[in-house]
Write a protein that holds these residues in place. Structure first.
Motif, short mmCIF file in Angstrom:
data_model
loop_
_atom_site.label_atom_id
_atom_site.label_comp_id
_atom_site.label_asym_id
_atom_site.label_seq_id
_atom_site.Cartn_x
_atom_site.Cartn_y
_atom_site.Cartn_z
N ILE A 19 0.89 -1.68 0.27
CA ILE A 19 0.05 -0.07 -0.16
C ILE A 19 0.52 1.23 -0.27
CG2 ILE A 19 -2.22 1.14 1.05
CD1 ILE A 19 -2.68 -1.42 2.51
N PHE A 20 1.86 1.08 1.19
CA PHE A 20 2.92 1.84 0.65
C PHE A 20 3.37 2.47 -0.35
CE2 PHE A 20 6.88 4.45 2.37
CZ PHE A 20 6.98 5.55 2.42
N ALA A 21 3.72 1.47 -1.02
CA ALA A 21 4.36 1.18 -2.64
C ALA A 21 3.39 1.64 -3.56
CB ALA A 21 4.47 0.65 -2.98
N LEU A 22 2.44 1.45 -3.45
CA LEU A 22 0.89 1.98 -4.09
C LEU A 22 0.86 3.50 -4.12
CD1 LEU A 22 -1.28 -0.64 -4.73
CD2 LEU A 22 0.53 -0.22 -6.06
N LEU A 23 0.68 3.99 -2.76
CA LEU A 23 0.75 5.65 -2.39
C LEU A 23 1.98 6.89 -3.12
CD1 LEU A 23 -0.36 5.46 1.22
CD2 LEU A 23 -1.83 5.58 -0.53
N MET A 24 2.93 5.94 -3.17
CA MET A 24 4.57 6.68 -3.45
C MET A 24 4.04 6.75 -4.99
SD MET A 24 7.90 5.60 -1.67
CE MET A 24 8.55 6.59 -1.76
N LEU A 25 3.36 5.48 -5.52
CA LEU A 25 3.11 5.71 -7.21
C LEU A 25 2.37 6.64 -7.89
CD1 LEU A 25 3.53 4.39 -9.72
CD2 LEU A 25 1.60 2.50 -9.47
N LEU A 160 9.14 18.60 -10.04
CA LEU A 160 7.94 17.29 -10.31
C LEU A 160 8.43 16.74 -10.79
CD1 LEU A 160 4.62 19.28 -11.45
CD2 LEU A 160 5.13 18.46 -9.40
N LEU A 161 9.47 16.72 -12.14
CA LEU A 161 9.87 15.42 -12.48
C LEU A 161 10.97 15.04 -11.32
CD1 LEU A 161 11.28 16.97 -16.02
CD2 LEU A 161 9.33 15.22 -15.52
N VAL A 162 11.66 15.62 -10.48
CA VAL A 162 13.11 15.26 -8.94
C VAL A 162 11.85 14.00 -8.52
CG1 VAL A 162 13.65 15.45 -7.58
CG2 VAL A 162 14.08 17.20 -9.85
N VAL A 163 10.39 14.91 -8.20
CA VAL A 163 9.34 14.16 -7.25
C VAL A 163 9.45 12.92 -7.97
CG1 VAL A 163 6.93 13.98 -6.03
CG2 VAL A 163 8.90 16.35 -6.20
N ALA A 164 8.65 12.83 -9.09
CA ALA A 164 7.95 12.19 -10.24
C ALA A 164 9.22 10.88 -9.91
CB ALA A 164 7.91 11.93 -11.00
N SER A 165 10.48 10.86 -9.72
CA SER A 165 11.54 9.98 -10.16
C SER A 165 11.98 9.32 -8.96
CB SER A 165 12.59 11.03 -10.52
OG SER A 165 12.97 11.24 -11.79
N ILE A 166 12.02 10.33 -7.72
CA ILE A 166 12.47 9.89 -6.47
C ILE A 166 10.64 8.65 -6.02
CG2 ILE A 166 12.16 10.37 -3.97
CD1 ILE A 166 13.68 12.95 -5.14
N PHE A 167 9.71 8.98 -6.04
CA PHE A 167 8.81 8.35 -5.82
C PHE A 167 8.71 6.96 -6.48
CE2 PHE A 167 7.44 12.41 -3.73
CZ PHE A 167 7.11 11.30 -2.09
N THR A 168 9.09 6.82 -8.07
CA THR A 168 9.04 6.29 -8.36
C THR A 168 9.99 4.52 -8.57
OG1 THR A 168 8.68 7.69 -10.61
CG2 THR A 168 8.94 5.15 -11.50
N TYR A 169 11.09 5.50 -7.68
CA TYR A 169 12.77 4.67 -7.30
C TYR A 169 11.37 4.20 -6.21
CZ TYR A 169 16.48 3.85 -4.90
OH TYR A 169 17.40 2.90 -3.79
N GLY A 170 11.11 4.71 -5.09
CA GLY A 170 10.72 4.44 -4.00
C GLY A 170 9.44 3.09 -4.24
N GLN A 171 9.08 3.30 -5.11
CA GLN A 171 7.91 2.56 -5.45
C GLN A 171 7.78 0.92 -6.01
OE1 GLN A 171 5.58 1.19 -8.59
NE2 GLN A 171 7.51 2.44 -9.72
N LYS A 172 9.00 1.21 -7.33
CA LYS A 172 9.69 0.64 -7.27
C LYS A 172 9.89 -0.85 -6.38
CE LYS A 172 12.26 -1.30 -11.48
NZ LYS A 172 11.70 -1.80 -12.31
N PHE A 173 11.34 -0.20 -5.61
CA PHE A 173 11.98 -0.43 -4.55
C PHE A 173 10.71 -1.19 -3.55
CE2 PHE A 173 13.59 -0.68 -0.41
CZ PHE A 173 14.86 -1.13 -0.52
#
Length: 674
Positions: A19-25, A160-173
Motif C-alpha cells: 500500500i505504501f508503494a502504491l501511494l508513492m506510485l 515535479l520531474l525530480v519528485v516523480a523520479s524519487i517516488f517512482t524509485y521508491g515505489q519500485k523498490f
C-alpha cells in the motif's frame, strides 16, 4: 478459491509495504502527469497570452510595458483596484505581431496584414483595423512581464520531474521488495508442504517435476509480483490519471478516447484464451525436461554402461521439440499482439484527434488553444506507454497464472500437519493385528498379517522379492496407513499417534543409506541441537565406524557431497547405523542393511548391529539368512502372507520354505568357497 484470490492473499501478507508503494506510485503519477498542464499554462498564459488578452493604457509599474512613450498592461495583470485606460491589442499575423491602437471585438478568424491594415475574416465577414508591425525589440518588451512567471513554472516542472523520479524509485523498490518476500514465503510454504506429503505422493511423481514446481514455477510467479503486478498497477494508475487529465481538457475527445478501454479488455480476454492453452503445455514439458535430466544424471552409469546414449538423446529431443513447438506458437501469438495492437490503437486515437481538432478549427466559436492541443498530444503519447506495458506483460501474466495453478495444485495435496509435541519414549511392544494393505485401490499386497514383538526382541522378515517385507515396515513407520486391521505400540493404535511423535522414537537403516550434503558428523546428528558432538563421536565409535573412517583426512568432519558418493558402501552404512544409535530409538528398522557390503565390512557392520540392537525392539528385513540366526522371531512371507513363524531352530525343524531358502544359500556359499 480462484488462483487470483490466492495470489492476492499472499500479497496481503505484506499489504502495508505494498500500500505504501502504491501511494508513492500515485504521487509519482500525479507529479508526472502535471507536466502537460504546466506546459499548457506556459503556452496559453505566458507565451500566447499577449495575443489572447486585451492590453490597457496604465501608469508605470509592475508588469507594465512601455511602447511609444505610453505604458500598457495586460488585462490579467490588473488588480481589482487598478484603473484601466484605453484598450489596445497585440495580435499575431503569421510569424509577425502587430499593434492595434483600439479594441478588436472578434480577434478569432483568419488574419492578414498589408499596408498598415489588419484584416480579420470570420464566417464570410471581414473586419479591418489600422495596425503597426512590431519590431523584435518591441515584441520582446511585451514578453518581458512573463519571463519571471515562465521561469517559476519551469522550476516547478523540473521539481515535479525530480519528485516523480524519487517516488517512482521508491515505489519500485518497495513493490519489488514485497514481491521477493512473497516468493520467499511461497517457496518456504511449498518446501514445507512437501515435508508433510505422504510417501505415496512421491511414488507417482518424478523428483524433477517436483523440483520444477519449487524452482521454475515459483520463479515465474516472482515475475508476476515483481514485473507484471508493478506494470499493471502502474499502467492502470497512469491510464486513470491520463483520462482524468483528458476529461479536464476536453470531455468530448476524452469520451472518444475512452473507447480504447473496452478494446483493450476484449483483447486481453482473447489473448488469455489461447495463451493459457500453450502455457499449460509449455510448463508441463519443462517439468518433463527437468525430470528426464534428473533421471539421466542419476542413471548416467547405466546409460553409459549399456550404451543408451543415443536412445536417451532421442527421447530428450522429442520432449524438447514439443516444448520448442509450443514456445513458437506462443511466440507467434505474442508477436501478433503487443506491438501491432498498440500501433493500431495509437493510429486510431491520432486520427480521432486530427479529425476532432480539424473540425474545431473550422468553427471560430469553439476554437481550441495551442496549449490544449499540445497537452492532448502529450497525454495521448503518454497514454500508449502504459498500454504497451500492459500488452507486453500479458505473456508473463499468463505464464505466472499457469505456474501458480501448478504450485497451488501441489499445496492442495493433503499432507500431515507437523506436531511439535513430545511423547515419552515408548517401550517398543509392537502388535500387528490382522493387517491388510494395498498401495492401489483393489490391489492387496498384505493379507491378514498378525504377530507380536515384545520389548527388546529382534524380529526378522524374510521372503522372496515382492513378498511384502518392506510393506510391513512401511506400515509400522506410517509411511502408509493400513486398510484393515490395527498396528499397536504398547497397546496404542499408531493411527491415533501423530506421525512425528510416533517416529520420534523410531529409526530406520536402509539397504542403500542416504547421506546429505554436509559432513559425516552432521549426517549423524542431522543438525539436531539435542545431539551433542560427544554423542555423535560415541555413536560412530560404538558401531565401529572409526575403523573405516579413521583414514579420512578430516575425520568426522570430512565433507560429504551428494548422497555420499565419495564414500564406500560400508562407510555410508556405518554412518547410517551411527545416526540411528545417536537418536536412541525404541524401535529400530533395518532394511537389508548388510546386503551390499563385502564380507570383511559385513563383520564390522554385524558388530555394530549388536551394539545398535541393545535395549530396543529391532525389525530386520534380511537377505542373508545367516545374519538372523539369533533373532527371537523370524517371519517368512510369501505373496503378502505369513506362511511360517518361529525362531531359526524351529523353522529349520519344520523343513518348510525357510529351510529351503537357508539350504539354498548355504549351498551357494559352499560352491563359491569350493
Amino acid at each position: 478459491m480462484t488462483i487470483g484470490k490466492r495470489l492476492f492473499n499472499y500479497a496481503l501478507i505484506y499489504k502495508k509495504t505494498i500500500i505504501f508503494a502504491l501511494l508513492m506510485l500515485m504521487v509519482a503519477v500525479a507529479a508526472d502527469l502535471a507536466g502537460p498542464f504546466i506546459a499548457k499554462r506556459m503556452i496559453d498564459q505566458h507565451i500566447l497570452g499577449i495575443d489572447s488578452y486585451p492590453w490597457y493604457e496604465t501608469d508605470e509599474g509592475e508588469n507594465a510595458v512601455l511602447y511609444q512613450d505610453t505604458w500598457y498592461k495586460r488585462e490579467d495583470h490588473f488588480s481589482v483596484d487598478d484603473v484601466k485606460g484605453k484598450e489596445v491589442r497585440v495580435l499575431q499575423v503569421g510569424r509577425d505581431y502587430v499593434f492595434v491602437d483600439q479594441p478588436v471585438t472578434t480577434p478569432e478568424g483568419e488574419r492578414t496584414y498589408e499596408d498598415g491594415t489588419l484584416t480579420i475574416t470570420r464566417s464570410n465577414e471581414e473586419m479591418s483595423y489600422p495596425a503597426v508591425e512590431l519590431t523584435n525589440d518591441e515584441l520582446l518588451s511585451f514578453y518581458m512581464p512573463e519571463v519571471d512567471d515562465l521561469f517559476k513554472l519551469i522550476l516547478v516542472y523540473f521539481a515535479l520531474l525530480v519528485v516523480a523520479s524519487i517516488f517512482t524509485y521508491g515505489q519500485k523498490f518497495f513493490l519489488e521488495t514485497s514481491a521477493n518476500r512473497i516468493i520467499k514465503k511461497m517457496r518456504n510454504d511449498v518446501f514445507t508442504h512437501i515435508q508433510k506429503l505422504p510417501i505415496k505422493y512421491f511414488d507417482s511423481l518424478p523428483a524433477g517435476k517436483i523440483v520444477s514446481r519449487i524452482t521454475n514455477d515459483t520463479e515465474t510467479i516472482k515475475e508476476l509480483f515483481v514485473t507484471v503486478l508493478a506494470t499493471f498497477v502502474t499502467s492502470i494508475i497512469y491510464i486513470t490519471g491520463i483520462y482524468i487529465a483528458l476529461f479536464l481538457l476536453d470531455v468530448k475527445l476524452a469520451l472518444i478516447c475512452l473507447v480504447l478501454v473496452p478494446i483493450l479488455v476484449v483483447w486481453i480476454k482473447f489473448y488469455r484464451k489461447y495463451a493459457s492453452k500453450y502455457n499449460h503445455i509449455i510448463r508441463s514439458r519443462l517439468s518433463d525436461i527437468n525430470a528426464m535430466i534428473n533421471e539421466s544424471i542419476q542413471g548416467m552409469t547405466i546409460i553409459q554402461a549399456f550404451r543408451r546414449k543415443s536412445e536417451t538423446k532421442e527421447e530428450f529431443e522429442e520432449i524438447n521439440k514439443d516444448y520448442f513447438d509450443n514456445q513458437n506458437k506462443l511466440l507467434r501469438l505474442n508477436s501478433l499482439t503487443s506491438h501491432n495492437l498498440v500501433g493500431v490503437l495509437r493510429n486510431i486515437a491520432f486520427v480521432a484527434l486530427i479529425w476532432y481538432f480539424g473540425g474545431q478549427s473550422l468553427t471560430a466559436n469553439s476554437a481550441i488553444s495551442l496549449g490544449v492541443l499540445y497537452a492532448f498530444v502529450d497525454y495521448l503519447n503518454r497514454l500508449f506507454q502504459p498500454i504497451t506495458g500492459l500488452v507486453n506483460q500479458l505473456a508473463n501474466l499468463e505464464q505466472a497464472l499457469v505456474s501458480s495453478e501448478r504450485v497451488f495444485e501441489l499445496l492442495d495435496k493433503d499432507g500431515t500437519e507437523v506436531c511439535e509435541d513430545k511423547m515419552p519414549r515408548y517401550k517398543g511392544n509392537v502388535t500387528f493385528d490382522k493387517v491388510s494393505f494395498g498401495y492401489k485401490e483393489g490391489e492387496t499386497v498384505l493379507h491378514d498379517i498378525s504377530f507380536e514383538a515384545k520389548e527388546g526382541d529382534t524380529i526378522a522378515l524374510v521372503g522372496h522379492t515382492g513378498s511384502g517385507k518392506s510393506s510391513v515396515m512401511n506400515l509400522l513407520s506410517r509411511f502408509y496407513d493400513t486398510k484393515e486391521g490395527k498396528i499397536l505400540i504398547d497397546g496404542q493404535d499408531i493411527n491415533t499417534i501423530p506421525v512425528q511423535m510416533l517416529r520420534q522414537h523410531m529409526a530406520i537403516v536402509l539397504q542403500d543409506p542416504f547421506l546429505f550434503t554436509g559432513t559425516i558428523a552432521s549426517n549423524v546428528s542431522l543438525n539436531d541441537p539435542m545431539i551433542t558432538r560427544e554423542q555423535v563421536e560415541k555413536a560412530l565409535q560404538d558401531v565401529g565406524a572409526d575403523r573405516l573412517l579413521k583414514n579420512l583426512q578430516n575425520g568426522y568432519d570430512e565433507k560429504v557431497i551428494e548422497k555420499g558418493s565419495t564414500l564406500s558402501t560400508g562407510q555410508r552404512q556405518l554412518i547410517s547405523f551411527a545416526r540411528a544409535l545417536a537418536f536412541d530409538p525404541a524401535v529400530l528398522i533395518l532394511d537389508e542393511a548388510t546386503a551390499n557390503v563385502d564380507t570383511e565390512t559385513e563383520k564390522i557392520i554385524q558388530d555394530g548391529l549388536e551394539v545398535l540392537k541393545k535395549g530396543r525392539t529391532t525389525f530386520i528385513i534380511a537377505h542373508r539368512l545367516s545374519t538372523i540366526k539369533n533373532a527371537n522371531q523370524i517371519l517368512v512371507l510369501d505373496r503378502g502372507r505369513i506362511v511360517e513363524q518361529g525362531n531359526h531352530d524351529d523353522l529349520m525343524q519344520m523343513r518348510g520354505k525357510y529351510y529351503q531358502m537357508y539350504q539354498l544359500q548355504q549351498g551357494k556359499q559352499s560352491s563359491l568357497a569350493g
